[in-house]
Design an enzyme around this catalytic site. Structure first.
Site, PDB file in Angstrom:
ATOM      1  CE  LYS A   1      12.016 119.786 166.462  1.00  0.00           C
ATOM      2  NZ  LYS A   1      10.588 119.534 166.597  1.00  0.00           N
TER       3      LYS A   1
ATOM      4  CE  LYS B   1      12.138 122.950 168.982  1.00  0.00           C
ATOM      5  NZ  LYS B   1      10.967 122.167 168.743  1.00  0.00           N
TER       6      LYS B   1
HETATM    7  C1  PBG Z   1       7.555 118.424 168.301  1.00  0.00           C
HETATM    8  C2  PBG Z   1       8.259 119.519 169.003  1.00  0.00           C
HETATM    9  C3  PBG Z   1       9.304 119.424 169.933  1.00  0.00           C
HETATM   10  C4  PBG Z   1       9.542 120.720 170.386  1.00  0.00           C
HETATM   11  C5  PBG Z   1       8.667 121.548 169.707  1.00  0.00           C
HETATM   12  N1  PBG Z   1       7.890 120.786 168.844  1.00  0.00           N
HETATM   13  C6  PBG Z   1       9.983 118.256 170.510  1.00  0.00           C
HETATM   14  C7  PBG Z   1      10.782 117.366 169.647  1.00  0.00           C
HETATM   15  O1  PBG Z   1      11.027 117.610 168.476  1.00  0.00           O
HETATM   16  O2  PBG Z   1      11.182 116.348 170.202  1.00  0.00           O
HETATM   17  C8  PBG Z   1      10.557 121.112 171.415  1.00  0.00           C
HETATM   18  C9  PBG Z   1      10.307 122.414 172.082  1.00  0.00           C
HETATM   19  C10 PBG Z   1      11.048 122.615 173.346  1.00  0.00           C
HETATM   20  O3  PBG Z   1      11.908 121.842 173.771  1.00  0.00           O
HETATM   21  O4  PBG Z   1      10.759 123.638 173.966  1.00  0.00           O
HETATM   22  N2  PBG Z   1       8.051 118.038 167.062  1.00  0.00           N
END
Ligand code: PBG
Length: 338
Positions: free
Chosen positions: A211, A264
């Site tokens: 991520k 992601k």
């Molecule tokens: C929380 C999380 C996030 C997303 C999914 N879970 C935001 C982040 O890490 O700031 C982002 C999902 C999206 O942008 O659709 N940890």
């Protein structure tokens, strides 16, 4: 002129479908859903047209809408009624995700995946409790200076304990799969241990393994009210410059027992999806994030792109790159078209 080879022969209608290498099915898709404990009514999410935060009382109805399109899995995000520095509402038995999960699994056949993270539950918006030094600084309200000190960040090991509690509380509520998204070292192992000890050895873990610290999460942070109140997430989420590091992250999660590996965001990281597909045997998930959704909507609103076509092409490309499952805000729209 040698024109023995004419690839165009196979592009005509009638044969196109037979030689198509990639197919997209509604059952490849997972629809993210936002359940909000602070509201009695659905609230439209401005930067994500067509999406809403729904009250707990509407969670079942919302999931039924998804199921009608042929999509069978949902990912639940919660907005709690209150936040604190440790994010304690994240593992409360009567917490928003726990309550919604109980109702959804009682009333529907949806496959319920829950997001295990703390950023929506902490008052500072980070994905775990802060290290001692930062906590001591509460008097000056996490001013920007703390965030500039690279040694101060989320307390990794304290977060693991919280994640374990969150995962077990989700499983107790009936969650089918747990998806930790906080990018803490050791998070998959900690959750696996916690689930196994509590008797949930059959509940799989989909790890947000690679991520990235991405600017494409902007609209989500509005939707889930989870933006960090100071600093950023670059001390725990990955540097967009790094590809080899993603392999290392995935390998570590594999060793800790992750069942599904997620990359992601999706579209700006197709190379990573493809590399994970090649190097590992696990199912690969890709998260077509909020910014990827919002930008296509914005262009379509201006009449610059055809929304249905670009949404379908995006998901097909993510699948072609190697994703088996796709988390996407387009899930319902695309499933209806398929
Ligand atoms: C929380 C999380 C996030 C997303 C999914 N879970 C935001 C982040 O890490 O700031 C982002 C999902 C999206 O942008 O659709 N940890």
């Amino acid at each position: 002129m040698n024109l023995t080879h004419r690839p165009r022969r196979l592009r005509r209608d009638g044969i196109r479908g037979l030689v198509s290498e990639t197919t997209l099915e509604p059952t490849d898709l997972i629809a993210p859903i936002f359940v909000d404990a602070t509201t009695d009514e659905r609230i439209a999410i401005e930067s994500m047209p067509g999406h809403e935060r729904v009250p707990i009382d509407d969670a079942v109805a919302r999931v039924e809408e998804v199921l009608e399109t042929g999509v069978e899995a949902v990912m639940l995000f919660g907005i709690p009624e209150s936040k604190d520095s440790e994010g304690t509402r994240a593992w409360a038995d009567d917490g928003v995700v726990q309550e919604a999960t109980r109702r959804i699994t009682d009333a529907t056949d949806a496959y319920v995946i829950t997001d295990a993270c703390l950023c929506e539950y902490t008052d500072h918006g980070h994905c775990g409790p802060l290290e001692e030094e930062l906590r001591g600084n509460e008097s000056h309200e996490h001013d920007a200076d703390c965030a500039h000190d690279p040694t101060l960040t989320v307390d990794n090991d304290a977060t693991l304990e919280a994640l374990e509690r969150i995962a077990v509380s989700h499983a107790e509520a009936g969650a089918d799969m747990i998806a930790p998204s906080g990018m803490m070292d050791g998070m998959v192992g900690a959750i696996r241990d916690g689930l196994d000890e509590a008797g949930y050895e059959d509940v799989p873990i989909m790890s947000y393994a690679a991520k990235y610290e991405s600017a494409f999460y902007g609209p989500f942070r509005d939707a889930a009210d989870g933006a960090p109140s100071f600093g950023n997430r670059r001390h725990y989420q990955m540097d967009p410059a790094n590809a080899r590091e993603a392999m290392r992250e995935v390998r570590l999660d594999a060793e800790q027992g992750a069942d599904v590996m997620m990359v992601k965001p999706a579209l700006p990281y197709l190379d990573i999806i493809s590399a994970v597909r090649r190097e590992f045997d696990h199912p690969v998930a890709a998260y077509n994030v909020s910014g990827e959704y919002a930008m296509l909507h914005a262009a379509a609103e201006k009449g610059w792109l055809d929304l249905e076509d670009v949404a379908l092409e995006s998901l097909l490309s993510i699948k072609r790159a190697g994703a088996d499952l796709i988390l996407t805000y387009f899930a319902e729209d695309v499933a209806r078209e398929l």
